[in-house]
Design an enzyme around this catalytic site. Sequence first.
Site, PDB file in Angstrom:
ATOM      1  N   GLY A 382       0.842  -1.194   0.000  1.00  0.00           N
ATOM      2  CA  GLY A 382       0.000   0.000   0.000  1.00  0.00           C
ATOM      3  C   GLY A 382       0.865   1.227   0.000  1.00  0.00           C
ATOM      4  N   GLU A 511       9.994  -4.840   5.276  1.00  0.00           N
ATOM      5  CA  GLU A 511      11.061  -4.840   4.283  1.00  0.00           C
ATOM      6  C   GLU A 511      11.659  -3.439   4.119  1.00  0.00           C
ATOM      7  OE1 GLU A 511      10.931  -7.762   0.580  1.00  0.00           O
ATOM      8  OE2 GLU A 511       9.901  -5.894   0.248  1.00  0.00           O
TER       9      GLU A 511
END
Length: 587
Positions: A382, A511
Site C-alpha cells: 500500500g 522490508e
Amino acid sequence: MDEGLDREVNKDLTTLTPALKFLRPYVKQVVAASIALVVTAGATLSLGQGIRLVIDSGFASGEAEVLVDSLRLFVAFVVLLTIGTFVRFYFVSWVGERVSADIRLAVFNHLIRMHPGFFEENAPSEIQSRITTDTTLLQTVIGSSVSIALRNVLMFIGGLTLLFFTNAKLSLIVVASVPFVVAPIILFGRRVRRLSRTSQDRLADVGSFAGESLRHIKIVQSFNHEGRDEAAFQDRVEQAFAVSLQRIRQRAVLVAVVMLLVFGAVATMLWFGGQAVLTGETSAGELAAFIFYAFIVAGSVGAISEVLSDLQRAAGAMERLMELLASPSLIKDPENPSTVQGTDVQLSVEALSFKYPTRPDMRVLQDVSFTASPGEMVAVVGPSGAGKSTLFDLIQRFYVPDGGALKLGGVDCAELTLETIRARIGFVPQDPVMFAGTIRENLLYACESATEDEIWRSVKLAHAEEFVRALPLGLETKMGEDGVGLSGGQRQRLAIARALIAQPAILLLDEATSALDAESEHHIRLSIEGLKGKMTILVIAHRLSTVRQADRILVLEDGQLRDSGSHEELMASSDLYARFARMQFAA
Ligand code: ATP
C-alpha cells in the site's frame, strides 16, 4: 496567583516524602546515622558546659589540677565527637548513594515497561538526563543536606534550651530576633525553589540537545550544521546559566540577610551580657557558655537556611522523578491472563480500528480484518501512510486498538500477557536497529540461552552465514550503536537471524524501502523462501520479488483493506493494485 504560590510552599514538605519509601529498606543505616547524629549534637552542646567549667572552676579557682581535669573531660568529648562524626558521615553518605541508586533503578524499571506512545510525548533524551542529573541532586541532598538540616535542628533546639538554662533574660533577645530571621527564609526560599525547578529543566535541555547532535553527527556535519549547533547549544547553556544565576543571587541574598540579622542579634546580646558581667550579675564562664550557645543557635539557623534551598532543589527534582514513576503504562498485562496452546497459532485481525492518541482526528486503520494461518505468507502492500507499520505495531500490542480485536490462536490479545504475545512474534524492523556490542551479542538479544548450533542455524536461514564467516572476527565482530560497518542488506539479514533465534510462530518483516544491492535482495529472497511454511510470515513488501513469493497479498489504502489475492489475481482484478504495482515495482 497567590493560591498557586501557597500550593508550592505546601508541596515543599510533601514532595520529598516519596523518598521516605526508598529509605525504608535501610532503616538500620538510618538508625546508626541518627544515633551518631544525636551523639555528636549532644557532644557539641556539652562543650559549652565544658567551657563554663574551665573558665569558672579552672581559672577562677587558680588550681592547675582542676584545669587538667576539665581538659581531660574536653578531650573525651572531642573523641566522642570524632567517632560520632565518622559514623554519621559514613552512613548518611551511604544512604544517599544507595537511595539515589534505587530511585534510578525504579525509574528505569518503570520506564522500560512503559507503552511506547509515552515516549512520543516525553523525549527520551530529556528523561535520560532526569535519571542522571535529578538523581545526582537527590544523592547530594540525602547524603548530606538532610543530615546537616537534622543536625542543625537538634543543635538549634538543644542550644536554645541551654541558652535559657544559662541565662533566661539574655535568651529573650535571641528569641525575639527569630521572626526576623525566619521571614526572609520563607520569602526567598519560595523563589529559590521555583527557580530550582526551572534550572533543572534548562539543564535537561542542555543534555538532550548535546545527545541528539552527537547521535546524529553525520547528519550534522553533512549539512555543515556545526556552527548553528554551536550557537543553539550555547543558547541553551547560557539559558541554564542565567536561571542558575538568578537562583544563586536569591540564595546569596538569603544567606547574607540571615547572617546579618543573626550577628546583629549576637552583638546586641554581647552588649547586654557584658554589662551583666560587669555588674556581677553573671559569671564570666556563664557568659562564655552563653555566647557559645548563641553562636550554635545562630549557626544552626544559618545552616538550615542554606540547606533549605538545597532541600527545595531536591524537592523539585523529586517531584519530576515521581512524576515519571507515577505515570501509568497504558498497556498492562491482564489480571488473569489466558494462555495460547501450541506453538503454531493463527493470527486473526477482526474489524481492527485505530487512531493515534496524539492525533485523535485521524483514523489510521479502519475495520481491517484478515487471518494469517500457520505457515502462510501474507504480504501487505500500500502507499506510504496507508497504515502498514501501524498494523505491525498493533499486532505487537505497542498500542491498544480503538475497535475490533487481534487474536492469537483464537484468544483475544487483550487477555494475554505482553510477554506471551511477543514471545510468539519475531520482528524485523525496516531500519534494523543493532545495539553496541558484537554480532553474537546482538543475535542473543532475542534469546539469551540460544546454543551455538541455534545461532548458526538462524544465521544460515537468514542467508547471513557467508558474510559473517568472511569477517575476520566472525560472530565476535563489534558493531557500533547503529551497526556501523555493515551494509544495509547485511544488517537486515542479521535482523532476520536475530528474529529467528527465538523461534517465533509469526515473523513480522518490514522490508527495507531502500534499494538493496542485487545480491542482498537475492539472499533475502532465498531466506524468505527457506522460511516459508516453517512459520507464519507477515511482510510489509516493497519489492516485486517479495509479493510474488507471498501466498496472499493484502492491499491497504487510507487505513482500509481494499483488496486481497495473489499477485496475478490482483493484477487482473484490482485497478488499485495494478496501478500501485506499476509504480512501486517498476524498477
Ligand atoms: P510507510 O510505508 O511510509 O512507512 P505506513 O503505511 O507504514 O507508511 P504508518 O507508518 O502506519 O504508514 O502511518 C499511518 C499514518 O499514521 C500516517 O498518516 C502517519 O503520519 C500516522 N502516524 C504514524 N505514526 C504515528 C504516531 N506515532 N503518532 C501519530 N501519527 C502517526
